[in-house]
Design a protein around this motif. Structure first.
Motif, PDB file in Angstrom:
ATOM      1  N   PHE A   1       0.951  -1.425   0.107  1.00  0.00           N
ATOM      2  CA  PHE A   1      -0.171  -0.080  -0.027  1.00  0.00           C
ATOM      3  C   PHE A   1       0.892   1.217  -0.034  1.00  0.00           C
ATOM      4  O   PHE A   1       1.582   1.512   1.116  1.00  0.00           O
ATOM      5  N   VAL A   2       1.061   1.971  -1.184  1.00  0.00           N
ATOM      6  CA  VAL A   2       1.750   2.960  -1.266  1.00  0.00           C
ATOM      7  C   VAL A   2       1.001   4.306  -1.118  1.00  0.00           C
ATOM      8  O   VAL A   2      -0.109   4.267  -1.148  1.00  0.00           O
ATOM      9  N   PRO A   3       1.663   5.582  -1.006  1.00  0.00           N
ATOM     10  CA  PRO A   3       0.679   6.637  -0.560  1.00  0.00           C
ATOM     11  C   PRO A   3      -0.165   7.265  -1.536  1.00  0.00           C
ATOM     12  O   PRO A   3      -1.173   7.742  -1.357  1.00  0.00           O
ATOM     13  N   GLN A   4       0.064   6.929  -2.795  1.00  0.00           N
ATOM     14  CA  GLN A   4      -0.500   7.476  -4.158  1.00  0.00           C
ATOM     15  C   GLN A   4      -1.844   6.623  -3.849  1.00  0.00           C
ATOM     16  O   GLN A   4      -2.964   6.908  -4.613  1.00  0.00           O
ATOM     17  N   MET A   5      -1.948   5.235  -3.281  1.00  0.00           N
ATOM     18  CA  MET A   5      -3.373   4.628  -3.294  1.00  0.00           C
ATOM     19  C   MET A   5      -4.206   5.446  -2.439  1.00  0.00           C
ATOM     20  O   MET A   5      -5.313   5.117  -2.724  1.00  0.00           O
ATOM     21  N   LEU A   6      -3.716   5.838  -1.611  1.00  0.00           N
ATOM     22  CA  LEU A   6      -4.489   6.675  -0.579  1.00  0.00           C
ATOM     23  C   LEU A   6      -5.769   7.776  -1.335  1.00  0.00           C
ATOM     24  O   LEU A   6      -6.965   7.288  -1.117  1.00  0.00           O
ATOM     25  N   SER A   7      -4.975   8.331  -2.092  1.00  0.00           N
ATOM     26  CA  SER A   7      -6.035   9.453  -2.826  1.00  0.00           C
ATOM     27  C   SER A   7      -6.903   8.590  -3.927  1.00  0.00           C
ATOM     28  O   SER A   7      -8.179   9.051  -4.061  1.00  0.00           O
ATOM     29  N   TYR A   8      -6.463   7.566  -4.509  1.00  0.00           N
ATOM     30  CA  TYR A   8      -7.534   6.731  -5.242  1.00  0.00           C
ATOM     31  C   TYR A   8      -8.629   6.152  -4.337  1.00  0.00           C
ATOM     32  O   TYR A   8      -9.645   6.230  -4.773  1.00  0.00           O
ATOM     33  N   PHE A   9      -8.420   5.440  -3.198  1.00  0.00           N
ATOM     34  CA  PHE A   9      -9.387   5.090  -2.470  1.00  0.00           C
ATOM     35  C   PHE A   9     -10.363   6.106  -1.834  1.00  0.00           C
ATOM     36  O   PHE A   9     -11.719   5.870  -1.925  1.00  0.00           O
ATOM     37  N   ILE A  10     -10.020   7.361  -1.584  1.00  0.00           N
ATOM     38  CA  ILE A  10     -10.746   8.373  -1.093  1.00  0.00           C
ATOM     39  C   ILE A  10     -11.544   8.882  -2.328  1.00  0.00           C
ATOM     40  O   ILE A  10     -12.682   9.190  -2.206  1.00  0.00           O
ATOM     41  N   SER A  11     -10.957   9.015  -3.595  1.00  0.00           N
ATOM     42  CA  SER A  11     -11.634   9.657  -4.639  1.00  0.00           C
ATOM     43  C   SER A  11     -12.940   8.566  -5.197  1.00  0.00           C
ATOM     44  O   SER A  11     -13.953   8.800  -5.603  1.00  0.00           O
TER      45      SER A  11
ATOM     46  N   SER B   1       4.278   7.336   4.590  1.00  0.00           N
ATOM     47  CA  SER B   1       5.465   7.967   4.190  1.00  0.00           C
ATOM     48  C   SER B   1       6.694   7.628   5.047  1.00  0.00           C
ATOM     49  O   SER B   1       7.730   7.874   4.491  1.00  0.00           O
ATOM     50  N   ASN B   2       6.513   6.860   6.067  1.00  0.00           N
ATOM     51  CA  ASN B   2       7.387   6.386   6.758  1.00  0.00           C
ATOM     52  C   ASN B   2       8.418   5.096   6.277  1.00  0.00           C
ATOM     53  O   ASN B   2       7.912   3.961   5.992  1.00  0.00           O
TER      54      ASN B   2
END
Length: 161
Positions: free
Chosen positions: A11-21, A85-86
Motif C-alpha cells: 500500500f503506497v501513499p498514492q493509493m490513498l487518494s485513489y481510495f478516497i476518490s 510515508s515512513n
C-alpha cells in the motif's frame, strides 16, 4: 535483507487518494506480522466506504491489533499519511490474488513441512494427504490445514516462519 514472498500488494501513499476518490474514507489499520518484516513495522490496511463496514471489521479484531480511522478527520488523514510515508514501515492492501495459495506453498514449502512435523499442528491422514489453503479473514491471514476429517486453522505466520 532478502524479502520473503508476500501475497499482498504494498500500500503506497498514492493509493490513498485513489481510495478516497472512490468514496472510501474509512480505513482500518491493523498490525501485520510477516517474515522479513521487523515486528511492529508491518501493517494491513483495509479501506471501507461506510463506517458500519469498517466497524464490523474492527470488532472482529482485538483493540490492540488495529484502529479504524475516519479520513474525513484531518488528524486521522495526517496520521495515516505519516504512516505510509515512513520508510521503516511496510503497509499492505487487504486483498490477495487467486494464485496466492500456490505461490505461498511454493515459497514456504520447507517451512510448512517443518512446522507441521515439528509443531504437530495437525494429524495427517496418510491416505488422504494434506491440503493447505490460505485465507484472509478480518482477524488476519490464516492457513487452513485439512487432512481427511482433521482440520486446523492457524495464523499463517505460525506456519511459514
Amino acid at each position: 535483507m532478502k524479502r520473503s514472498y508476500n501475497p499482498f500488494q504494498e500500500f503506497v501513499p498514492q493509493m490513498l487518494s485513489y481510495f478516497i476518490s472512490a468514496g472510501k474514507k474509512w480505513f482500518l489499520v491493523q498490525h501485520f506480522p510477516w517474515p522479513g518484516i521487523e515486528p511492529g513495522k508491518g501493517f494491513m490496511i483495509s479501506p471501507y466506504e461506510s463506517e458500519v463496514a469498517g466497524k464490523e471489521h474492527a470488532v472482529a479484531i482485538d483493540a490492540t491489533e488495529g484502529k479504524l480511522l475516519d479520513l474525513s478527520n484531518a488528524d486521522a488523514l495526517r496520521k495515516l499519511t505519516e504512516l505510509l510515508s515512513n520508510k521503516e514501515i511496510r503497509c499492505f492492501l487487504n486483498t490477495i490474488d487467486a494464485e496466492s495459495d500456490e505461490n505461498m506453498r511454493k515459497a514456504y514449502l520447507k517451512k510448512i513441512q517443518a512446522n507441521i512435523r515439528g509443531k504437530g499442528l495437525i494429524q495427517v491422514n496418510r491416505e488422504e494427504g494434506l491440503q493447505v489453503t490460505f485465507r484472509l479473514y478480518p482477524q488476519g491471514f490464516f492457513a487452513i490445514l485439512q487432512s481427511g476429517q482433521n482440520q486446523a486453522i492457524i495464523p499463517a505466520i505460525n506456519l511459514i516462519q
